[in-house]
Write an enzyme that holds these catalytic residues in place. Structure first.
Site, mmCIF file in Angstrom:
data_model
loop_
_atom_site.group_PDB
_atom_site.id
_atom_site.type_symbol
_atom_site.label_atom_id
_atom_site.label_comp_id
_atom_site.label_asym_id
_atom_site.label_seq_id
_atom_site.Cartn_x
_atom_site.Cartn_y
_atom_site.Cartn_z
ATOM 1 N N SER A 143 0.859 -1.192 0.000
ATOM 2 C CA SER A 143 0.000 0.000 0.000
ATOM 3 C C SER A 143 0.892 1.238 0.000
ATOM 4 O O SER A 143 2.077 1.155 0.354
ATOM 5 C CB SER A 143 -0.843 -0.001 1.280
ATOM 6 O OG SER A 143 -1.557 1.198 1.428
ATOM 7 N N TYR A 156 -1.775 -0.901 10.504
ATOM 8 C CA TYR A 156 -1.811 -1.192 9.060
ATOM 9 C C TYR A 156 -0.524 -0.696 8.395
ATOM 10 O O TYR A 156 0.079 -1.413 7.595
ATOM 11 C CB TYR A 156 -3.042 -0.509 8.459
ATOM 12 C CG TYR A 156 -3.270 -0.771 6.980
ATOM 13 C CD1 TYR A 156 -3.562 -2.049 6.517
ATOM 14 C CD2 TYR A 156 -3.227 0.280 6.058
ATOM 15 C CE1 TYR A 156 -3.798 -2.279 5.160
ATOM 16 C CE2 TYR A 156 -3.468 0.057 4.704
ATOM 17 C CZ TYR A 156 -3.753 -1.221 4.263
ATOM 18 O OH TYR A 156 -3.987 -1.448 2.924
ATOM 19 N N LYS A 160 2.168 -2.995 6.516
ATOM 20 C CA LYS A 160 2.483 -2.819 5.079
ATOM 21 C C LYS A 160 3.958 -2.419 4.886
ATOM 22 O O LYS A 160 4.570 -2.791 3.886
ATOM 23 C CB LYS A 160 1.526 -1.802 4.445
ATOM 24 C CG LYS A 160 0.066 -2.295 4.376
ATOM 25 C CD LYS A 160 -0.093 -3.554 3.529
ATOM 26 C CE LYS A 160 -1.556 -3.963 3.351
ATOM 27 N NZ LYS A 160 -1.724 -5.182 2.553
ATOM 28 N N THR A 191 -13.014 -0.171 -3.127
ATOM 29 C CA THR A 191 -13.310 -1.565 -2.761
ATOM 30 C C THR A 191 -13.987 -1.551 -1.386
ATOM 31 O O THR A 191 -14.277 -0.486 -0.846
ATOM 32 C CB THR A 191 -12.008 -2.397 -2.643
ATOM 33 O OG1 THR A 191 -11.296 -1.952 -1.481
ATOM 34 C CG2 THR A 191 -11.120 -2.277 -3.865
HETATM 35 N N1 NAP Z 1 -8.635 -0.522 -1.545
HETATM 36 C C1 NAP Z 1 -7.625 0.228 -1.225
HETATM 37 O O1 NAP Z 1 -7.742 1.467 -1.196
HETATM 38 C C2 NAP Z 1 -6.274 -0.386 -0.926
HETATM 39 C C3 NAP Z 1 -5.176 0.472 -0.854
HETATM 40 C C4 NAP Z 1 -3.930 -0.056 -0.573
HETATM 41 C C5 NAP Z 1 -3.776 -1.416 -0.388
HETATM 42 N N2 NAP Z 1 -4.864 -2.235 -0.450
HETATM 43 C C6 NAP Z 1 -4.649 -3.675 -0.217
HETATM 44 O O2 NAP Z 1 -5.254 -4.416 -1.258
HETATM 45 C C7 NAP Z 1 -5.545 -5.725 -0.797
HETATM 46 C C8 NAP Z 1 -6.955 -6.081 -1.233
HETATM 47 O O3 NAP Z 1 -7.878 -5.251 -0.558
HETATM 48 P P1 NAP Z 1 -9.206 -4.688 -1.247
HETATM 49 O O4 NAP Z 1 -9.050 -3.228 -1.351
HETATM 50 O O5 NAP Z 1 -9.535 -5.456 -2.440
HETATM 51 O O6 NAP Z 1 -10.248 -4.937 -0.036
HETATM 52 P P2 NAP Z 1 -11.467 -5.963 0.121
HETATM 53 O O7 NAP Z 1 -12.458 -5.718 -0.944
HETATM 54 O O8 NAP Z 1 -11.889 -5.840 1.540
HETATM 55 O O9 NAP Z 1 -10.801 -7.387 -0.129
HETATM 56 C C9 NAP Z 1 -9.990 -8.006 0.834
HETATM 57 C C10 NAP Z 1 -9.813 -9.469 0.472
HETATM 58 O O10 NAP Z 1 -8.990 -10.098 1.476
HETATM 59 C C11 NAP Z 1 -9.617 -11.308 1.888
HETATM 60 N N3 NAP Z 1 -9.317 -11.613 3.286
HETATM 61 C C12 NAP Z 1 -9.470 -10.812 4.375
HETATM 62 N N4 NAP Z 1 -9.169 -11.472 5.493
HETATM 63 C C13 NAP Z 1 -8.833 -12.729 5.122
HETATM 64 C C14 NAP Z 1 -8.440 -13.898 5.822
HETATM 65 N N5 NAP Z 1 -8.345 -13.931 7.168
HETATM 66 N N6 NAP Z 1 -8.170 -15.013 5.121
HETATM 67 C C15 NAP Z 1 -8.271 -15.027 3.771
HETATM 68 N N7 NAP Z 1 -8.630 -13.954 3.040
HETATM 69 C C16 NAP Z 1 -8.915 -12.827 3.717
HETATM 70 C C17 NAP Z 1 -11.122 -11.058 1.704
HETATM 71 O O11 NAP Z 1 -11.826 -12.265 1.469
HETATM 72 P P3 NAP Z 1 -12.781 -13.064 2.484
HETATM 73 O O12 NAP Z 1 -13.575 -12.088 3.250
HETATM 74 O O13 NAP Z 1 -13.572 -13.930 1.538
HETATM 75 O O14 NAP Z 1 -11.844 -13.870 3.320
HETATM 76 C C18 NAP Z 1 -11.120 -10.226 0.421
HETATM 77 O O15 NAP Z 1 -11.129 -11.068 -0.708
HETATM 78 C C19 NAP Z 1 -5.335 -5.693 0.722
HETATM 79 O O16 NAP Z 1 -4.100 -6.300 1.036
HETATM 80 C C20 NAP Z 1 -5.287 -4.217 1.044
HETATM 81 O O17 NAP Z 1 -4.531 -3.931 2.193
HETATM 82 C C21 NAP Z 1 -6.103 -1.752 -0.721
#
Ligand code: NAP
Length: 276
Positions: A143, A156, A160, A191
């Protein structure tokens, strides 16, 4: 480039992982989709199947990132799918919305278990397969918070930053086996990340932040990430907001960025609907 490659995506049930799965399926890849919610994973599989070219196929492989004991069997199943693993995309993760004083130690541990130790454990288990293949590509969704300190995300940001260190160091150890490592540094992407973020007591925040609401479209984000992987980029920044400018500004003028972030405290609290 990705045709007939086996690509294992964690966090594939939602957000960035789901968008990556859909895009990769369009490009003829074989996919392994993992996260906890099997129903959602099956729904992503159905979406991807409408894109499938004849030979490629999809394996739904549910897992809970914190259940380390299940990893050997999981990796065995992943390997048996097509006899190889070309890409491991460690994307599953959770964020945080709480000030330091009200964040319990158990919540910090939860963030580290899911965001740091889980991708390390999975990567360690997949590496011997890639070393034997003498090929592979491992990615981690870090991130912008893996490069900057952001208010209300102490755990967080720490998590990260930790994966940035681990995967940067890993790159130096595995290049000899023709294995590439990419760190992905998204800014705000639209998301469920803030909805699923943890509050101080570890329960779900449950709301969409204004910053996430105004973030980059997730399908666009997937395209940028895939382009970066295609070019074997060691680091893949992706986002549209001012936060992306802070990445390079911090390298040149760190004190200025610390000042900006101090000034952001109230703004971020408001955007995150937090009381300060
Ligand atoms: N969106 C942003 O602005 C942003 C920015 C920087 C970085 N990120 C990073 O991008 C990645 C994806 O996030 P996203 O934005 O797509 O958010 P999201 O829509 O909340 O997706 C998160 C994913 O992680 C899975 N997950 C969470 N806890 C888990 C566990 N204990 N075991 C297995 N799977 C788990 C969830 O699936 P289940 O609930 O089915 O387990 C879901 O598929 C993350 O690492 C996040 O930190 C996101």
């Amino acid at each position: 480039m990705f045709k007939n490659k086996v690509i294992w995506i964690t966090g594939a049930s939602s957000g960035i992982g789901k968008a990556l799965a859909i895009d990769f399926s369009n490009r003829g890849a074989h996919l392994i989709l993992s996260s906890r919610n099997q129903e959602q994973l099956n729904a992503v599989k159905v979406l991807c199947e409408s894109n499938l070219q004849t030979e490629n196929s999809i394996l739904v492989l549910p897992y809970d990132a914190v259940k380390e004991d299940a990893i050997p069997q999981l990796v065995e199943q992943a390997k048996n799918f097509k006899g190889k693993i070309d890409y491991l995309i460690n994307n599953a993760g959770i964020s945080q919305r709480s000030g330091v004083l009200e964040t319990e130690m158990s919540t910090y541990r939860k963030l580290f278990d899911i965001d740091v130790l889980a991708p390390i454990a999975l990567t360690k288990a997949v590496l011997p397969i890639m070393i034997k293949q003498n090929s592979g590509h491992i990615a981690i969704t870090s991130s912008v918070a893996g490069k900057l300190g952001v208010p209300f995300r102490t755990g967080y940001c720490a998590a990260k930053h930790a994966v940035m260190g681990f995967f940067d160091a890993l790159r130096t150890e595995v290049f000899q086996y023709n294995i590439k490592v990419s760190t992905i540094t998204p800014g705000y992407i639209r998301t469920n990340i803030s909805k699923n973020a943890v509050k101080g007591d570890g329960s779900s925040f449950g709301k969409v932040d204004a910053s996430i609401e105004g973030g980059m479209d997730v399908a666009e984000c997937a395209k940028v990430i895939i382009k970066g992987l295609e070019k074997d980029k060691p680091e893949i920044p992706v986002g549209i907001g001012l936060e992306m400018k802070l990445l390079w500004l911090k390298r040149l003028f760190p004190k200025l960025v610390f000042k900006i972030m101090n000034g952001q405290y109230k703004k971020i609290a408001k955007s995150n609907q937090l009381d300060v």
